[in-house]
Design an enzyme around this catalytic site. Sequence first.
Site, PDB file in Angstrom:
ATOM      1  N   ASP A   1     128.529 -12.712 -14.139  1.00 24.17           N
ATOM      2  CA  ASP A   1     127.366 -12.973 -13.302  1.00 24.17           C
ATOM      3  C   ASP A   1     126.473 -13.934 -14.073  1.00 24.17           C
ATOM      4  OD1 ASP A   1     125.196 -12.969 -11.633  1.00 24.17           O
ATOM      5  OD2 ASP A   1     125.048 -10.784 -11.486  1.00 24.17           O
ATOM      6  N   ALA A   2     126.708 -15.234 -13.877  1.00 22.18           N
ATOM      7  CA  ALA A   2     126.018 -16.258 -14.661  1.00 22.18           C
ATOM      8  C   ALA A   2     125.224 -17.215 -13.787  1.00 22.18           C
ATOM      9  CB  ALA A   2     127.036 -17.020 -15.507  1.00 22.18           C
ATOM     10  N   LYS A   3     124.802 -16.739 -12.626  1.00 21.48           N
ATOM     11  CA  LYS A   3     124.011 -17.602 -11.753  1.00 21.48           C
ATOM     12  C   LYS A   3     122.608 -17.758 -12.318  1.00 21.48           C
ATOM     13  CE  LYS A   3     123.024 -13.647  -8.836  1.00 21.48           C
ATOM     14  NZ  LYS A   3     123.594 -12.709  -9.768  1.00 21.48           N
ATOM     15  N   ARG A   4     121.919 -18.772 -11.890  1.00 27.19           N
ATOM     16  CA  ARG A   4     120.551 -19.024 -12.321  1.00 27.19           C
ATOM     17  C   ARG A   4     119.613 -18.909 -11.114  1.00 27.19           C
ATOM     18  NH1 ARG A   4     122.708 -18.211 -16.762  1.00 27.19           N
ATOM     19  NH2 ARG A   4     122.671 -19.726 -18.440  1.00 27.19           N
TER      20      ARG A   4
END
Length: 120
Positions: free
Chosen positions: A103-106
Amino acid sequence: MNVVDKLIEKTIQTKNPTVIGLDPDVTKIPTCYKSNCNNSNPLSAIAEVIYEFNCDIIDTVADLVPAVKPQIAFYEMFGIEGMKAFKETCKYAKEKGMIVIADAKRGDIGSTAKGYSNAY
């Protein structure tokens, strides 16, 4: 086989579509993990606590759910040591046969936005 096919296969195998989030807010990790840590380097100690906590969660759910989803903000905020904990957590979950979804969304919700701001 691509990751989506693997996820479908694991979902059928476990009969469960649940993905477990690994969002290790150190203020919410039980004290017993922190008191068992003897590492004198603060960032290494936090990373060790996060990793041990994650391993216990993974051990508990590995036969029940197909995947875990570590939220990278909670690792990035501790620099390279936190990223090592992220890497080792992902490796451990894969060794247990789980799918790992980073989960590496910004631009996310408040708690992860705070993690990103703390990291930088």
